[in-house]
Design a protein around this motif. Structure first.
Motif, PDB file in Angstrom:
ATOM      1  N   GLU A  25       0.833  -1.204   0.000  1.00 22.04           N
ATOM      2  CA  GLU A  25       0.000   0.000   0.000  1.00 22.04           C
ATOM      3  C   GLU A  25       0.870   1.257   0.000  1.00 22.04           C
ATOM      4  O   GLU A  25       0.551   2.241  -0.669  1.00 22.04           O
ATOM      5  CB  GLU A  25      -0.848  -0.041   1.267  1.00 22.04           C
TER       6      GLU A  25
ATOM      7  N   ASP B 122       2.010   2.404  -3.281  1.00 20.89           N
ATOM      8  CA  ASP B 122       0.927   2.682  -4.221  1.00 20.89           C
ATOM      9  C   ASP B 122       0.576   4.166  -4.178  1.00 20.89           C
ATOM     10  O   ASP B 122       0.087   4.682  -3.178  1.00 20.89           O
ATOM     11  CB  ASP B 122      -0.280   1.814  -3.828  1.00 20.89           C
TER      12      ASP B 122
ATOM     13  N   SER C  95      -1.776   5.790  -5.292  1.00 23.41           N
ATOM     14  CA  SER C  95      -3.168   6.187  -5.116  1.00 23.41           C
ATOM     15  C   SER C  95      -3.599   6.198  -3.641  1.00 23.41           C
ATOM     16  O   SER C  95      -4.693   6.628  -3.318  1.00 23.41           O
ATOM     17  CB  SER C  95      -4.078   5.265  -5.929  1.00 23.41           C
TER      18      SER C  95
END
Lengths: 472, 472
Positions: free
Chosen positions: A17, A20, A22
């Protein structure tokens, strides 16, 4: 074991995560709110392992993703998988650096790595001494302690009342740990003489010499000059050769605080910025900054052998028994103020093995290339004012940009960076640091040490600053 | 991610092995031998991840198994699975304790935990201050720094030349970090006055008062008394109530170095040994010792609020901006000498949640019960001579036991413990510490903090000492 594996699964998901783009860099909440969002209290009764897993998840939910490619807030960013694995191994081995007896491999790896770092500095055959300490502030303080002891060894037993008034010198842009160290060591902050820096943040050698002469005329004893290789705000490199000439002339210990910029020694392209470092008596170099080694990893390197031991040793016979069966020079615990010492070496060593020196070099070169990209991108862009090449700048929102009243303009500009930063944290999209300096109002300071960052992340940062600051 | 999982598998196997009594505690090699057994060098070129895994295995092969139930060598032993998981999470979060901004959860957990620890000490409503530092030696030095600042705040700016001659007091059995701290702070080791300890290793209050009066008569200023709760060698507890009366009478800062013994506060059965600690101005308490929290985890607790901040702050504007959006009292970085600070809190906090206070209590009670078992077992056994209840003893091999020449006997006895210890390490079966003390020749010092140890492990230790020392 199942429990440990479950935690590992949570951590692996968190790492995925973090990389990432986003996801948010931060899920920000004010302290009182965060205190109420979860039960963080400690109680008499135990919790189940399932509850513990929930606590782990909650902790990560509200943590800053320091590995996120758009996290630029500190000098320490990024997350290297080999470094992380090494830190997990270190935690598992759970030992202490004070003696070879309890940390044979780690003590040897520290020995090997410090020697390598001294070779890179340029000290003959890598000779000298050194230790890993819990951070740059402590490393700098250790250096000051050594300089004082070198000049007045009696200070160890008799204290500061046995020595004349000592004075230290450092640039006005140097790190605050130099003053903290002087306060702690009983030298006093007033005895740290701040030398003028030029426009680019570099110490002005002629001002250093002038202040040394002035101090001597007053009967003070100059004992320590701390040059900075990579100042915290501007990333400036003091002119080490000129400083070393002055230190030699007046017989003063020369320290180089390379906590941030020392890593440039690994880069053939950029190491010229530290030319002259090989003449220093000591150097602080934090691999946990530009080399992106997990926290904490700070080295103090010292040119003279044996000095650390005689300065700090108390020979506690319950720890450093002199009748052990092995070579006692590997019992490093008496070289520093700490007794127990965390194993900080393994993550650096293992990353070095995985990347090779050329891997660190490529990583550092890339960070500097990104800085240059940012600089070029905004230097002629509307609404930006550069302050410094490395890369400090103001963003002037349209409402401020065309203001004619200079005082009002500065007043409003001073509030722009804190407001944009607070909004960044609310949205959680990115984080970058800001500060005032001297009579300059708040500006952004962009430091890039995150190996995961790309040109696109730099583009994103600029867009985000404009998006969040447009209306100010 | 596959790589990280492979490292985890290696670590899990290592943990299983560490708890297995049939494995060696240590696979001992002399430094030069160990340097040659593997290629530990750093090179320019990178290695493959497979090579990195090999390095991880090699490192663990030669590491000391500090979690092994028969490892008694240091005050820090054992390996708690929740503590380990927490440390892995800490490494993954890879952040820094200096501001709420970059470590929101960890800063809050430190706040919650320090408050709880102060409540346990007995300070009203858990009020006061504190910080986690990189070990007991640093915590003790921080306390001395605060005591000096409290009495002479001008020392921060003006140094030791602005204050009268300061003297500190501590027992002759106290930890060497008190002297190290005095040397660093410019007070000097000669200004640390060593107070006599009684037979059991406890500071003698009447001697303390006598030496304070004597110092004052000489015009010196007593500013700091460090009482020890759990001395390193004997595990003795200084009489805190009597000491606090003296400190109050002469207006001296009272510090309690409870690095080792502070954890007894968690035990309803044993906490009386620290009666009077609530009157202290500061206390060092290392959860990484008797509470078996992974290294490093050391707290300094301070009764007066605000003092740490005013003593140490330098207000670097690039880190501690005063125009942030949140409550700045959570930015703890200016309270100590360190700038960056490793996250040491999470492993303690998570273990506390998993065990509850009663879990730590049970663990501590068990360690003390094992010590008592060992004491009872050897006190009347042939060939042992007890030295102290906590549990220091000589083993006299038959060849030494019946020697009539006292000088020769002492000379030979002095070599017994080092020889047995060296043999323990060669065989790798167990590890225990030894040292001389004053005019006492080398004796074993048995400390039990390993939650995995059992009565059988104590039996094993005795048999092993006899097996390895029989012929000496």
């Amino acid at each position: 074991m199942t429990f440990l594996q479950e935690v590992v699964d949570i951590l692996l998901a968190y790492i995925m995560e973090s990389f990432d783009r986003s996801t948010k860099v931060i899920d920000f909440h004010y302290p009182n709110e965060l205190l109420q969002r979860n039960n963080w209290e400690l109680s008499d009764e135990p919790e189940t392992l399932d509850d513990i897993l929930i606590s782990c998840r909650a902790t990560l939910k509200y943590a800053i993703k320091t590995a996120h490619p758009r996290y630029f807030n500190q000098l320490s960013t990024g997350l290297d998988m080999v470094g992380l694995a090494a830190d997990w191994l270190t935690s598992t081995a759970n030992t202490n650096m004070f003696t070879y007896e309890v940390a044979p491999v780690f003590v040897l790896l520290e020995y090997v790595t410090l020697k390598k770092m001294r070779e890179i500095i340029g000290w003959e055959d890598g000779r000298g001494d050194g230790i890993f300490s819990p951070g740059g502030a402590i490393s700098n303080m250790y250096a000051m302690l050594l300089a004082r002891y070198k000049m007045f060894p009696e200070v160890k037993e008799k204290g500061m009342s046995s020595v004349p008034k000592l004075v230290a010198f450092t640039s006005e842009h140097s790190h605050f740990s130099i003053k903290k160290g002087a306060a702690a060591l009983g030298i006093g902050t007033e005895s740290v003489i701040c030398i003028k820096a030029d426009e680019r943040g570099k110490l002005i050698p002629s001002d250093l010499e002038r202040r040394i002469v002035e101090a001597k005329q007053k009967g003070y004893v100059p004992f320590f000059v701390s040059a900075t290789a990579g100042t915290t705000v501007y990333g400036a490199f003091d002119p080490l050769i000129a400083i070393s000439d002055i230190c030699k002339k007046y017989n003063i210990w020369m320290h180089v605080d390379g906590a941030w910029g020392g890593s440039l020694l690994m880069s053939r392209k950029h190491r010229w910025k530290l030319n002259g470092v090989e003449r220093a008596n000591s150097m602080t170099w934090n691999p946990h900054k530009m080399m992106a080694v997990p926290l904490q990893c700070s080295a103090l390197l010292v040119r003279e052998e044996g000095l650390m031991q005689s300065c700090n040793q108390m020979q506690a016979c319950y720890l450093f028994q002199q009748d052990k069966q092995y070579d006692l020079s590997y019992d490093t615990g008496d070289k520093a103020l700490q007794c127990g010492r965390h194993v900080d070496i393994f993550k650096l060593w293992l990353m070095w093995r995985a990347k090779g020196t050329i891997g660190f070099e490529a990583q550092i070169d890339k960070c500097l290339e990104l800085s240059e990209y940012l600089y070029n991108k905004i230097k002629d862009r509307d609404g930006y004012q550069m302050q410094h090449t490395n890369v400090c700048f103001w963003y002037l929102p349209p409402g401020v940009r065309y203001l004619e009243d200079k005082v009002e303009r500065m007043k409003r500009l001073h509030k722009v960076a804190p407001t944009i930063k607070a909004r960044m944290m609310e949205y959680g999209t990115t984080m970058v640091s800001y500060q005032p300096q001297g009579d300059k109002v708040n500006f952004f300071r962009m430091v890039i040490s995150n190996p995961a960052a790309t040109f696109e992340d730099i583009d994103f940062l600029i867009e985000e600053i404009e998006r969040l600051g447009q209306d100010l």
